[in-house]
Design a protein around this motif. Sequence first.
Motif, PDB file in Angstrom:
ATOM      1  N   CYS A 145       0.855  -1.188   0.000  1.00  0.00           N
ATOM      2  CA  CYS A 145       0.000   0.000   0.000  1.00  0.00           C
ATOM      3  C   CYS A 145       0.887   1.233   0.000  1.00  0.00           C
ATOM      4  CB  CYS A 145      -0.933   0.012   1.201  1.00  0.00           C
ATOM      5  SG  CYS A 145      -0.083   0.070   2.780  1.00  0.00           S
ATOM      6  N   SER A 146       0.333   2.349  -0.402  1.00  0.00           N
ATOM      7  CA  SER A 146       1.107   3.591  -0.443  1.00  0.00           C
ATOM      8  C   SER A 146       1.287   4.112   0.976  1.00  0.00           C
ATOM      9  CB  SER A 146       0.381   4.624  -1.303  1.00  0.00           C
ATOM     10  OG  SER A 146      -0.835   4.985  -0.684  1.00  0.00           O
ATOM     11  N   ALA A 147       2.200   5.052   1.143  1.00  0.00           N
ATOM     12  CA  ALA A 147       2.479   5.635   2.464  1.00  0.00           C
ATOM     13  C   ALA A 147       1.254   6.373   2.978  1.00  0.00           C
ATOM     14  CB  ALA A 147       3.676   6.556   2.386  1.00  0.00           C
ATOM     15  N   GLU A 148       0.473   6.977   2.094  1.00  0.00           N
ATOM     16  CA  GLU A 148      -0.733   7.698   2.511  1.00  0.00           C
ATOM     17  C   GLU A 148      -1.779   6.732   3.063  1.00  0.00           C
ATOM     18  OE1 GLU A 148      -1.667   9.436  -1.181  1.00  0.00           O
ATOM     19  OE2 GLU A 148      -0.084  10.946  -1.035  1.00  0.00           O
ATOM     20  N   GLU A 149      -1.937   5.565   2.428  1.00  0.00           N
ATOM     21  CA  GLU A 149      -2.897   4.577   2.914  1.00  0.00           C
ATOM     22  C   GLU A 149      -2.444   3.991   4.240  1.00  0.00           C
ATOM     23  OE1 GLU A 149      -3.102   1.757  -0.203  1.00  0.00           O
ATOM     24  OE2 GLU A 149      -4.505   2.919  -1.394  1.00  0.00           O
ATOM     25  N   ALA A 150      -1.133   3.832   4.422  1.00  0.00           N
ATOM     26  CA  ALA A 150      -0.607   3.260   5.658  1.00  0.00           C
ATOM     27  C   ALA A 150      -0.805   4.230   6.826  1.00  0.00           C
ATOM     28  CB  ALA A 150       0.861   2.909   5.518  1.00  0.00           C
ATOM     29  N   ALA A 151      -0.741   5.539   6.540  1.00  0.00           N
ATOM     30  CA  ALA A 151      -0.916   6.537   7.595  1.00  0.00           C
ATOM     31  C   ALA A 151      -2.379   6.666   8.017  1.00  0.00           C
ATOM     32  CB  ALA A 151      -0.389   7.893   7.126  1.00  0.00           C
ATOM     33  N   ALA A 152      -3.291   6.269   7.161  1.00  0.00           N
ATOM     34  CA  ALA A 152      -4.727   6.416   7.467  1.00  0.00           C
ATOM     35  C   ALA A 152      -5.200   5.390   8.394  1.00  0.00           C
ATOM     36  CB  ALA A 152      -5.547   6.297   6.197  1.00  0.00           C
TER      37      ALA A 152
END
Length: 89
Positions: A82-89
């Motif tokens: 997953c992208s870093a943005e999805e992981a932060a969510a």
Amino acid sequence: MAGKGGDREFVDLLLLAQDHGIEVVETACDPAVEQDTLRLAAILNLISQSVEPVITPFSDAHSYPQLTLRPEADCKRYETPCSAEEAAA
């Protein structure tokens, strides 16, 4: 309870009569006398057995709900990063 600490155990036994009632303590003391286990821990265990509800296991295994569809595991979804943005969510 004539041994060391027996006086204190007897007082604690009398205090149990305040909490649970004299009938419950007498009922627990009868088998303790018969089994020659005149220790507070043994009597407290007998009181707990008489006060606590008895949990009985289910007798009919067929009373459980049955699955109609077999669950399918999708382990491949863990292979895609997953992208870093999805992981932060």
